[in-house]
Design a protein around this motif. Structure first.
Motif, PDB file in Angstrom:
ATOM      1  N   ILE A 254       9.004   0.719 -11.128  1.00  0.00           N
ATOM      2  CA  ILE A 254       8.018   1.384 -10.282  1.00  0.00           C
ATOM      3  C   ILE A 254       7.152   2.288 -11.149  1.00  0.00           C
ATOM      4  CG2 ILE A 254       7.658   2.923  -8.323  1.00  0.00           C
ATOM      5  CD1 ILE A 254      10.475   2.082  -7.352  1.00  0.00           C
ATOM      6  N   LYS A 255       5.877   1.981 -11.174  1.00  0.00           N
ATOM      7  CA  LYS A 255       4.928   2.808 -11.905  1.00  0.00           C
ATOM      8  C   LYS A 255       4.017   3.491 -10.892  1.00  0.00           C
ATOM      9  CE  LYS A 255       4.990   0.340 -16.231  1.00  0.00           C
ATOM     10  NZ  LYS A 255       6.127   0.953 -16.793  1.00  0.00           N
ATOM     11  N   LEU A 256       3.745   4.764 -11.126  1.00  0.00           N
ATOM     12  CA  LEU A 256       2.893   5.528 -10.233  1.00  0.00           C
ATOM     13  C   LEU A 256       1.712   6.093 -11.009  1.00  0.00           C
ATOM     14  CD1 LEU A 256       5.514   7.648  -8.238  1.00  0.00           C
ATOM     15  CD2 LEU A 256       4.532   5.427  -7.618  1.00  0.00           C
ATOM     16  N   GLY A 257       0.543   6.032 -10.390  1.00  0.00           N
ATOM     17  CA  GLY A 257      -0.622   6.688 -10.957  1.00  0.00           C
ATOM     18  C   GLY A 257      -0.552   8.175 -10.671  1.00  0.00           C
ATOM     19  N   VAL A 258      -1.543   8.903 -11.132  1.00  0.00           N
ATOM     20  CA  VAL A 258      -1.562  10.359 -10.969  1.00  0.00           C
ATOM     21  C   VAL A 258      -1.552  10.748  -9.491  1.00  0.00           C
ATOM     22  CG1 VAL A 258      -2.915  12.454 -11.402  1.00  0.00           C
ATOM     23  CG2 VAL A 258      -2.717  10.713 -13.179  1.00  0.00           C
ATOM     24  N   VAL A 259      -2.388  10.110  -8.692  1.00  0.00           N
ATOM     25  CA  VAL A 259      -2.486  10.464  -7.277  1.00  0.00           C
ATOM     26  C   VAL A 259      -1.226  10.026  -6.533  1.00  0.00           C
ATOM     27  CG1 VAL A 259      -3.825  10.120  -5.164  1.00  0.00           C
ATOM     28  CG2 VAL A 259      -4.999  10.406  -7.338  1.00  0.00           C
ATOM     29  N   GLU A 260      -0.713   8.835  -6.861  1.00  0.00           N
ATOM     30  CA  GLU A 260       0.537   8.391  -6.240  1.00  0.00           C
ATOM     31  C   GLU A 260       1.690   9.332  -6.584  1.00  0.00           C
ATOM     32  OE1 GLU A 260       0.188   3.554  -5.909  1.00  0.00           O
ATOM     33  OE2 GLU A 260       0.688   4.430  -7.852  1.00  0.00           O
TER      34      GLU A 260
ATOM     35  N   TRP B 170      -6.964  13.643   2.123  1.00  0.00           N
ATOM     36  CA  TRP B 170      -6.859  12.258   2.573  1.00  0.00           C
ATOM     37  C   TRP B 170      -6.993  12.162   4.078  1.00  0.00           C
ATOM     38  CZ3 TRP B 170      -2.129   9.658  -0.233  1.00  0.00           C
ATOM     39  CH2 TRP B 170      -2.437   9.478  -1.591  1.00  0.00           C
ATOM     40  N   LYS B 171      -7.512  11.027   4.508  1.00  0.00           N
ATOM     41  CA  LYS B 171      -7.522  10.687   5.922  1.00  0.00           C
ATOM     42  C   LYS B 171      -6.185  10.030   6.267  1.00  0.00           C
ATOM     43  CE  LYS B 171     -12.466  10.173   6.188  1.00  0.00           C
ATOM     44  NZ  LYS B 171     -13.586   9.378   6.605  1.00  0.00           N
ATOM     45  N   LYS B 172      -5.925   9.955   7.541  1.00  0.00           N
ATOM     46  CA  LYS B 172      -4.680   9.362   8.039  1.00  0.00           C
ATOM     47  C   LYS B 172      -4.486   7.945   7.491  1.00  0.00           C
ATOM     48  CE  LYS B 172      -2.521   8.189  12.467  1.00  0.00           C
ATOM     49  NZ  LYS B 172      -2.673   8.283  13.927  1.00  0.00           N
ATOM     50  N   SER B 173      -5.535   7.146   7.500  1.00  0.00           N
ATOM     51  CA  SER B 173      -5.424   5.751   7.051  1.00  0.00           C
ATOM     52  C   SER B 173      -5.035   5.663   5.572  1.00  0.00           C
ATOM     53  CB  SER B 173      -6.722   4.993   7.307  1.00  0.00           C
ATOM     54  OG  SER B 173      -7.802   5.607   6.616  1.00  0.00           O
ATOM     55  N   THR B 174      -5.565   6.552   4.744  1.00  0.00           N
ATOM     56  CA  THR B 174      -5.222   6.562   3.317  1.00  0.00           C
ATOM     57  C   THR B 174      -3.749   6.899   3.126  1.00  0.00           C
ATOM     58  OG1 THR B 174      -7.473   7.240   2.785  1.00  0.00           O
ATOM     59  CG2 THR B 174      -5.804   7.542   1.061  1.00  0.00           C
ATOM     60  N   THR B 175      -3.285   7.907   3.857  1.00  0.00           N
ATOM     61  CA  THR B 175      -1.877   8.299   3.762  1.00  0.00           C
ATOM     62  C   THR B 175      -0.971   7.134   4.128  1.00  0.00           C
ATOM     63  OG1 THR B 175      -2.401  10.597   4.246  1.00  0.00           O
ATOM     64  CG2 THR B 175      -0.123   9.914   4.620  1.00  0.00           C
ATOM     65  N   TYR B 176      -1.268   6.468   5.229  1.00  0.00           N
ATOM     66  CA  TYR B 176      -0.421   5.352   5.663  1.00  0.00           C
ATOM     67  C   TYR B 176      -0.500   4.164   4.718  1.00  0.00           C
ATOM     68  CZ  TYR B 176       0.886   7.595  10.029  1.00  0.00           C
ATOM     69  OH  TYR B 176       1.420   8.446  10.958  1.00  0.00           O
ATOM     70  N   THR B 177      -1.662   3.921   4.128  1.00  0.00           N
ATOM     71  CA  THR B 177      -1.802   2.820   3.167  1.00  0.00           C
ATOM     72  C   THR B 177      -0.946   3.065   1.931  1.00  0.00           C
ATOM     73  OG1 THR B 177      -4.041   2.313   3.937  1.00  0.00           O
ATOM     74  CG2 THR B 177      -3.449   1.551   1.721  1.00  0.00           C
ATOM     75  N   VAL B 178      -1.023   4.279   1.391  1.00  0.00           N
ATOM     76  CA  VAL B 178      -0.243   4.596   0.183  1.00  0.00           C
ATOM     77  C   VAL B 178       1.245   4.646   0.520  1.00  0.00           C
ATOM     78  CG1 VAL B 178       0.140   6.297  -1.654  1.00  0.00           C
ATOM     79  CG2 VAL B 178      -2.191   5.777  -0.892  1.00  0.00           C
ATOM     80  N   LEU B 179       1.601   5.193   1.673  1.00  0.00           N
ATOM     81  CA  LEU B 179       3.007   5.219   2.085  1.00  0.00           C
ATOM     82  C   LEU B 179       3.551   3.800   2.193  1.00  0.00           C
ATOM     83  CD1 LEU B 179       5.558   6.661   3.037  1.00  0.00           C
ATOM     84  CD2 LEU B 179       4.581   6.654   5.355  1.00  0.00           C
TER      85      LEU B 179
ATOM     86  N   LEU C 236       4.192   2.352  -1.275  1.00  0.00           N
ATOM     87  CA  LEU C 236       5.371   2.894  -1.962  1.00  0.00           C
ATOM     88  C   LEU C 236       6.672   2.540  -1.237  1.00  0.00           C
ATOM     89  CD1 LEU C 236       4.052   6.306  -3.321  1.00  0.00           C
ATOM     90  CD2 LEU C 236       4.079   4.054  -4.395  1.00  0.00           C
ATOM     91  N   CYS C 237       6.595   2.285   0.055  1.00  0.00           N
ATOM     92  CA  CYS C 237       7.765   1.775   0.782  1.00  0.00           C
ATOM     93  C   CYS C 237       8.067   0.347   0.333  1.00  0.00           C
ATOM     94  CB  CYS C 237       7.535   1.818   2.295  1.00  0.00           C
ATOM     95  SG  CYS C 237       7.612   3.466   3.016  1.00  0.00           S
ATOM     96  N   GLU C 238       7.028  -0.449   0.151  1.00  0.00           N
ATOM     97  CA  GLU C 238       7.208  -1.830  -0.318  1.00  0.00           C
ATOM     98  C   GLU C 238       7.783  -1.875  -1.730  1.00  0.00           C
ATOM     99  OE1 GLU C 238       3.293  -3.472   0.216  1.00  0.00           O
ATOM    100  OE2 GLU C 238       3.619  -3.822   2.369  1.00  0.00           O
ATOM    101  N   LYS C 239       7.473  -0.880  -2.533  1.00  0.00           N
ATOM    102  CA  LYS C 239       8.027  -0.793  -3.887  1.00  0.00           C
ATOM    103  C   LYS C 239       9.475  -0.315  -3.880  1.00  0.00           C
ATOM    104  CE  LYS C 239       3.864  -0.072  -6.627  1.00  0.00           C
ATOM    105  NZ  LYS C 239       3.262   0.736  -7.700  1.00  0.00           N
ATOM    106  N   GLY C 240       9.956   0.169  -2.732  1.00  0.00           N
ATOM    107  CA  GLY C 240      11.336   0.614  -2.626  1.00  0.00           C
ATOM    108  C   GLY C 240      11.572   2.068  -2.964  1.00  0.00           C
ATOM    109  N   LEU C 241      10.516   2.848  -3.030  1.00  0.00           N
ATOM    110  CA  LEU C 241      10.651   4.258  -3.378  1.00  0.00           C
ATOM    111  C   LEU C 241      10.942   5.122  -2.152  1.00  0.00           C
ATOM    112  CD1 LEU C 241      10.471   6.191  -5.795  1.00  0.00           C
ATOM    113  CD2 LEU C 241       8.031   6.382  -5.370  1.00  0.00           C
ATOM    114  N   PHE C 242      10.275   4.801  -1.040  1.00  0.00           N
ATOM    115  CA  PHE C 242      10.431   5.568   0.195  1.00  0.00           C
ATOM    116  C   PHE C 242      10.717   4.643   1.369  1.00  0.00           C
ATOM    117  CE2 PHE C 242       7.440   8.097  -2.413  1.00  0.00           C
ATOM    118  CZ  PHE C 242       8.254   9.199  -2.610  1.00  0.00           C
ATOM    119  N   LYS C 243      11.092   5.245   2.486  1.00  0.00           N
ATOM    120  CA  LYS C 243      11.253   4.496   3.724  1.00  0.00           C
ATOM    121  C   LYS C 243      10.637   5.301   4.854  1.00  0.00           C
ATOM    122  CE  LYS C 243      15.916   6.225   4.523  1.00  0.00           C
ATOM    123  NZ  LYS C 243      17.308   5.885   4.736  1.00  0.00           N
ATOM    124  N   ASN C 244      10.204   4.574   5.870  1.00  0.00           N
ATOM    125  CA  ASN C 244       9.600   5.190   7.046  1.00  0.00           C
ATOM    126  C   ASN C 244      10.305   4.592   8.260  1.00  0.00           C
ATOM    127  OD1 ASN C 244       7.997   6.395   8.956  1.00  0.00           O
ATOM    128  ND2 ASN C 244       6.109   5.359   8.368  1.00  0.00           N
TER     129      ASN C 244
END
Length: 120
Positions: free
Chosen positions: A4-10, A38-47, A50-58
């Protein structure tokens, strides 16, 4: 596990979750709006990413980590040593100390860590 690689903003986004988890997705949206503009849509897109990468869960709108901050950074460190120094900690340490002095306190801590390695 995927590398899992993350950019600065991630990375900043991940920090927001790690610092506040577990948190509702609504609270996450509010924090990201406040701290990242960020707008709501940006937050959900990034979440979602990162959930698909296995870092977080919702789960049921509650966001939490699958991989802790400490575990994530341990994995990143291990990958760096493997990719850059063919997995050799001595080679990494030699390169690290070539340009940076280590204080007596740091050296004592490293010795303590080595002495205690495997005892736990």
């Amino acid at each position: 596990m995927e590398d899992i690689k993350l950019g600065v903003v991630e990375s900043r986004f991940a920090d927001i979750i790690w610092e506040n988890e577990p948190l509702s997705s609504r609270t996450l949206v509010e924090l990201c709006n406040k701290e990242l503009a960020w707008k709501k849509s940006t937050t959900y897109t990034v979440l979602k990413k990162l959930c698909e990468k296995g870092l977080f869960k919702n789960d049921n709108s509650i966001v939490s980590s699958i991989i802790s901050r400490d575990e994530f950074f341990s994995m990143q460190s291990e990958n760096f040593v493997n990719e850059t120094f063919e997995g050799s900690l001595p080679a990494f340490f030699a390169a690290f100390t070539k340009r940076k002095n280590i204080s007596e306190a740091e050296l004592s801590e490293i010795r303590r860590m080595i002495d205690n390695y495997g005892k736990n």
